[in-house]
Write a protein that holds these residues in place. Structure first.
Motif, PDB file in Angstrom:
ATOM      1  N   GLY A  65       0.810  -1.214   0.000  1.00 12.77           N
ATOM      2  CA  GLY A  65       0.000   0.000   0.000  1.00 12.77           C
ATOM      3  C   GLY A  65       0.842   1.262   0.000  1.00 12.77           C
ATOM      4  N   LEU A  66       1.848   1.322   0.855  1.00 12.23           N
ATOM      5  CA  LEU A  66       2.709   2.503   0.911  1.00 12.23           C
ATOM      6  C   LEU A  66       3.553   2.633  -0.356  1.00 12.23           C
ATOM      7  CD1 LEU A  66       3.873   2.405   4.646  1.00 12.23           C
ATOM      8  CD2 LEU A  66       2.305   4.046   3.594  1.00 12.23           C
ATOM      9  N   SER A  67       4.022   1.511  -0.894  1.00 14.91           N
ATOM     10  CA  SER A  67       4.824   1.561  -2.121  1.00 14.91           C
ATOM     11  C   SER A  67       4.015   2.141  -3.281  1.00 14.91           C
ATOM     12  CB  SER A  67       5.325   0.160  -2.488  1.00 14.91           C
ATOM     13  OG  SER A  67       6.224  -0.330  -1.518  1.00 14.91           O
ATOM     14  N   LEU A  68       2.759   1.727  -3.405  1.00 16.63           N
ATOM     15  CA  LEU A  68       1.921   2.270  -4.470  1.00 16.63           C
ATOM     16  C   LEU A  68       1.604   3.744  -4.221  1.00 16.63           C
ATOM     17  CD1 LEU A  68       0.282   1.883  -7.049  1.00 16.63           C
ATOM     18  CD2 LEU A  68      -1.648   1.162  -5.608  1.00 16.63           C
ATOM     19  N   ALA A  69       1.286   4.105  -2.976  1.00 21.87           N
ATOM     20  CA  ALA A  69       0.939   5.491  -2.671  1.00 21.87           C
ATOM     21  C   ALA A  69       2.089   6.441  -2.998  1.00 21.87           C
ATOM     22  CB  ALA A  69       0.553   5.612  -1.196  1.00 21.87           C
ATOM     23  N   VAL A  70       3.318   6.044  -2.675  1.00 22.19           N
ATOM     24  CA  VAL A  70       4.471   6.893  -2.978  1.00 22.19           C
ATOM     25  C   VAL A  70       4.587   7.104  -4.482  1.00 22.19           C
ATOM     26  CG1 VAL A  70       7.001   6.909  -3.010  1.00 22.19           C
ATOM     27  CG2 VAL A  70       5.776   6.406  -0.889  1.00 22.19           C
ATOM     28  N   PRO A 124      12.141   3.316  -4.652  1.00 28.86           N
ATOM     29  CA  PRO A 124      12.121   4.591  -3.923  1.00 28.86           C
ATOM     30  C   PRO A 124      12.621   4.545  -2.486  1.00 28.86           C
ATOM     31  CG  PRO A 124      10.009   4.179  -5.021  1.00 28.86           C
ATOM     32  CD  PRO A 124      10.790   2.905  -5.064  1.00 28.86           C
ATOM     33  N   PHE A 125      12.952   3.371  -1.963  1.00 28.11           N
ATOM     34  CA  PHE A 125      13.234   3.242  -0.532  1.00 28.11           C
ATOM     35  C   PHE A 125      14.686   2.848  -0.253  1.00 28.11           C
ATOM     36  CE2 PHE A 125       8.909   1.995  -1.669  1.00 28.11           C
ATOM     37  CZ  PHE A 125       8.223   3.060  -1.108  1.00 28.11           C
ATOM     38  N   GLU A 126      15.556   3.099  -1.210  1.00 28.28           N
ATOM     39  CA  GLU A 126      16.942   2.657  -1.059  1.00 28.28           C
ATOM     40  C   GLU A 126      17.661   3.351   0.097  1.00 28.28           C
ATOM     41  OE1 GLU A 126      19.133   2.528  -4.657  1.00 28.28           O
ATOM     42  OE2 GLU A 126      17.547   1.514  -5.769  1.00 28.28           O
ATOM     43  N   ARG A 127      17.280   4.585   0.403  1.00 31.96           N
ATOM     44  CA  ARG A 127      17.942   5.296   1.504  1.00 31.96           C
ATOM     45  C   ARG A 127      17.602   4.697   2.863  1.00 31.96           C
ATOM     46  NH1 ARG A 127      16.806  11.521   0.995  1.00 31.96           N
ATOM     47  NH2 ARG A 127      14.777  10.726   0.331  1.00 31.96           N
ATOM     48  N   ALA A 128      16.562   3.865   2.929  1.00 29.80           N
ATOM     49  CA  ALA A 128      16.182   3.244   4.205  1.00 29.80           C
ATOM     50  C   ALA A 128      16.881   1.908   4.433  1.00 29.80           C
ATOM     51  CB  ALA A 128      14.662   3.047   4.252  1.00 29.80           C
ATOM     52  N   ILE A 159       6.915  -6.770  -5.104  1.00 33.86           N
ATOM     53  CA  ILE A 159       5.934  -5.732  -4.780  1.00 33.86           C
ATOM     54  C   ILE A 159       6.306  -4.426  -5.476  1.00 33.86           C
ATOM     55  CG2 ILE A 159       5.137  -4.227  -2.906  1.00 33.86           C
ATOM     56  CD1 ILE A 159       5.172  -6.719  -1.097  1.00 33.86           C
ATOM     57  N   GLN A 160       7.598  -4.083  -5.471  1.00 39.32           N
ATOM     58  CA  GLN A 160       8.025  -2.845  -6.113  1.00 39.32           C
ATOM     59  C   GLN A 160       7.726  -2.876  -7.613  1.00 39.32           C
ATOM     60  OE1 GLN A 160       8.814  -0.417  -3.958  1.00 39.32           O
ATOM     61  NE2 GLN A 160       8.417  -2.090  -2.526  1.00 39.32           N
ATOM     62  N   ARG A 161       7.976  -3.979  -8.268  1.00 36.50           N
ATOM     63  CA  ARG A 161       7.702  -4.072  -9.702  1.00 36.50           C
ATOM     64  C   ARG A 161       6.203  -4.016  -9.976  1.00 36.50           C
ATOM     65  NH1 ARG A 161      11.607  -9.217 -10.787  1.00 36.50           N
ATOM     66  NH2 ARG A 161      13.332  -8.425  -9.519  1.00 36.50           N
ATOM     67  N   GLN A 162       5.433  -4.695  -9.134  1.00 34.72           N
ATOM     68  CA  GLN A 162       3.986  -4.684  -9.297  1.00 34.72           C
ATOM     69  C   GLN A 162       3.439  -3.266  -9.148  1.00 34.72           C
ATOM     70  OE1 GLN A 162       1.556  -6.669  -6.194  1.00 34.72           O
ATOM     71  NE2 GLN A 162       0.815  -8.000  -7.835  1.00 34.72           N
ATOM     72  N   CYS A 163       3.927  -2.547  -8.139  1.00 32.97           N
ATOM     73  CA  CYS A 163       3.462  -1.178  -7.913  1.00 32.97           C
ATOM     74  C   CYS A 163       3.955  -0.236  -9.002  1.00 32.97           C
ATOM     75  CB  CYS A 163       3.912  -0.693  -6.541  1.00 32.97           C
ATOM     76  SG  CYS A 163       3.066  -1.520  -5.174  1.00 32.97           S
ATOM     77  N   ASP A 164       5.152  -0.464  -9.509  1.00 27.22           N
ATOM     78  CA  ASP A 164       5.656   0.322 -10.642  1.00 27.22           C
ATOM     79  C   ASP A 164       4.714   0.199 -11.832  1.00 27.22           C
ATOM     80  OD1 ASP A 164       7.931   1.807 -10.058  1.00 27.22           O
ATOM     81  OD2 ASP A 164       9.290   0.130 -10.369  1.00 27.22           O
ATOM     82  N   ALA A 165       4.364  -1.045 -12.178  1.00 26.89           N
ATOM     83  CA  ALA A 165       3.520  -1.275 -13.347  1.00 26.89           C
ATOM     84  C   ALA A 165       2.130  -0.683 -13.157  1.00 26.89           C
ATOM     85  CB  ALA A 165       3.422  -2.775 -13.628  1.00 26.89           C
ATOM     86  N   LEU A 166       1.557  -0.864 -11.961  1.00 32.51           N
ATOM     87  CA  LEU A 166       0.216  -0.346 -11.712  1.00 32.51           C
ATOM     88  C   LEU A 166       0.207   1.178 -11.710  1.00 32.51           C
ATOM     89  CD1 LEU A 166      -2.738  -0.768 -11.056  1.00 32.51           C
ATOM     90  CD2 LEU A 166      -2.111  -1.081  -8.649  1.00 32.51           C
ATOM     91  N   ALA A 167       1.162   1.800 -11.047  1.00 36.48           N
ATOM     92  CA  ALA A 167       1.216   3.262 -11.003  1.00 36.48           C
ATOM     93  C   ALA A 167       1.430   3.847 -12.392  1.00 36.48           C
ATOM     94  CB  ALA A 167       2.315   3.721 -10.052  1.00 36.48           C
ATOM     95  N   VAL A 178      -1.472  -6.987 -15.000  1.00 36.35           N
ATOM     96  CA  VAL A 178      -0.094  -7.380 -15.278  1.00 36.35           C
ATOM     97  C   VAL A 178       0.218  -8.619 -14.442  1.00 36.35           C
ATOM     98  CG1 VAL A 178       2.327  -6.694 -15.202  1.00 36.35           C
ATOM     99  CG2 VAL A 178       0.558  -4.992 -15.735  1.00 36.35           C
ATOM    100  N   PRO A 179       0.562  -9.749 -15.066  1.00 36.10           N
ATOM    101  CA  PRO A 179       0.890 -10.948 -14.284  1.00 36.10           C
ATOM    102  C   PRO A 179       2.058 -10.678 -13.342  1.00 36.10           C
ATOM    103  CG  PRO A 179       0.670 -11.472 -16.617  1.00 36.10           C
ATOM    104  CD  PRO A 179       0.667  -9.985 -16.512  1.00 36.10           C
ATOM    105  N   PRO A 180       2.033 -11.221 -12.119  1.00 35.68           N
ATOM    106  CA  PRO A 180       3.126 -10.964 -11.175  1.00 35.68           C
ATOM    107  C   PRO A 180       4.450 -11.595 -11.592  1.00 35.68           C
ATOM    108  CG  PRO A 180       1.582 -12.540 -10.259  1.00 35.68           C
ATOM    109  CD  PRO A 180       0.961 -12.021 -11.520  1.00 35.68           C
ATOM    110  N   ARG A 181       4.401 -12.619 -12.476  1.00 37.56           N
ATOM    111  CA  ARG A 181       5.648 -13.232 -12.932  1.00 37.56           C
ATOM    112  C   ARG A 181       5.423 -13.891 -14.287  1.00 37.56           C
ATOM    113  NH1 ARG A 181       4.652 -14.479  -8.144  1.00 37.56           N
ATOM    114  NH2 ARG A 181       6.718 -13.690  -7.586  1.00 37.56           N
ATOM    115  N   SER A 182       6.516 -14.207 -14.962  1.00 40.06           N
ATOM    116  CA  SER A 182       6.441 -14.769 -16.307  1.00 40.06           C
ATOM    117  C   SER A 182       6.091 -16.251 -16.259  1.00 40.06           C
ATOM    118  CB  SER A 182       7.783 -14.584 -17.017  1.00 40.06           C
ATOM    119  OG  SER A 182       8.753 -15.451 -16.458  1.00 40.06           O
TER     120      SER A 182
END
Length: 391
Positions: free
Chosen positions: A19-24, A58-62, A287-295, A310-314
């Motif tokens: 949820g937070l990954s998509l919101a960002v 987006p969260f590499e600094r953490a 999750i990051q890839r899924q949120c990237d594609a959806l956003a 978008v399928p979660p994997r090939s």
């Protein structure tokens, strides 16, 4: 007929990792009105995200720690490998949440409400009516980012397991840990209850996250895992130790395909959306890839129509996951003889790419050459009706 006025463009249910990954991403890429609702009263310090470094997020600094070496072992073998291109990274759940919340606080279009849960929804032609513990909401799109098992279309031949674990961050009397080395699987423990290993992320010679982990259909009592952690520490000469923090988890591991409706305005992501890799439980990077594609899809088309699925994997990685799960179900005590040689024979960065689902054809060939080929080939043939069906 007049269009119904919508209070929100996107309602996200659940302010965890997905949820937070998509919101960002929506805050960065769109001007849409977004609201998150979360049943908890705030972020919690009860989980740790770990993954091999691959695509930027987006969260590499953490990220608090990078491990240049990984290790697997069993009763007779110990394999330690050096990662040069894809270090193993540790991101505490609380650090992730604080980083995301700080960014969202600067975006007035995104609102977050704690202690609010969803009790029902009614999907209409051009919006969704949502009942929450704080009243009714109306949104063009609803994203279900709560944890839990995905909605799958299962048959009797599918594998339905969980990766279930309890972890303790401990400080030990004696220096038994090796900083810079992540022990991904220590199989030098009893295998009577299915694939079982201890996972260790050290922060110093005296301090580490130690998780007692199983792959099976049914979780165990918390006391069982805690006894396993205590036994593992005792056998390695830790001496007295203090538990600084506790965490636990249940990650779905299933060969069944997701049930989806591409016309629906209700979208599932995260664990419910099949983001956890079935054969390993890794989820954060997926999750990051899924949120990237959806956003990206919502940014292109807005919230007026459901975004394409978008399928979660090939299909290739789906094949490997299903066959591996089926093989381990048929040979539940064989996990050490699958994973230890895998880490021993496959170049470590190639294996990191494979586990991150970014492997090349050569990486896949190396993995197939390292596993018990006769048994895995037999399982592939037996499982053909499962892995060959459409996702």
């Amino acid at each position: 007929m007049h269009a119904v006025r919508r209070e929100l463009d996107v309602l996200i249910v659940g302010a965890g990792a997905s949820g937070l990954s998509l919101a960002v991403r929506l805050a960065r890429r769109t001007s849409l009105r977004v609201r998150l609702i979360e049943l908890r009263d705030g972020p919690s310090d009860d989980r740790t995200f770990c993954f091999f470094r691959s695509r930027p997020h987006p969260f590499e600094r953490a990220i608090v720690r990078r491990y240049g070496e990984i290790e697997v072992r069993d009763r007779t073998r110990r394999v330690r490998r050096t990662l040069r291109e894809h270090p193993y990274e540790e991101l505490p759940g609380l650090a992730f949440a604080e980083h995301a919340l700080a960014e969202l606080a600067s975006c007035p279009r995104v609102e977050l409400s704690w202690r609010v849960g969803m009790s029902g929804l009614d999907e209409r032609a051009d919006h969704v009516e949502v009942e929450t513990s704080a009243g009714s909401l109306r949104a063009a799109l609803v994203v279900d980012a709560r944890g839990g098992e995905a909605n799958v279309r299962a048959s009797g031949r599918d594998v339905h397991w969980l990766q279930h674990f309890v972890g303790h961050v401990v400080r030990t009397e004696r220096p038994i840990f090796t900083p810079g080395v992540a022990t991904l699987m220590d199989f030098d423990v009893a295998q009577d209850d299915g694939p079982h290993f201890v996972y260790v992320l050290p922060s110093s010679a005296h301090e580490a996250l130690v998780e007692d982990t199983y792959f099976s259909a049914t979780p165990l009592p918390v006391a069982h895992y805690e006894a396993g952690i205590a036994r593992w520490l005792g056998e390695r000469g830790a001496g007295a130790y203090e538990v600084l923090r506790r965490e636990m988890g249940r990650i779905p591991m299933t060969s069944a395909p997701l049930v989806r409706d591409e016309r629906s305005r209700v979208i599932t992501i995260g664990q419910r959306g099949g983001a956890a890799k079935p054969s390993s439980g890794y989820a954060f990077q997926f999750i990051q890839r899924q949120c990237d594609a959806l956003a990206a899809s919502i940014a292109r088309a807005g919230a007026d129509a459901p975004p394409p699925w978008v399928p979660p994997r090939s299909r290739v990685t789906t094949f490997f996951d299903r066959v591996m799960l089926a093989y381990l179900r048929r040979h539940p005590t064989a996990a050490p003889d699958v994973f230890v040689p895998l880490f021993e024979r496959v170049p470590p960065d190639a294996l990191a790419r494979f586990l991150s689902e970014e492997g090349t054809a050569l990486d896949h060939a190396r993995v197939m050459n390292a596993v018990p080929r006769a048994g895995v080939l037999g399982e592939a043939l037996r499982s053909s009706a499962i892995w060959a069906r459409p996702r």
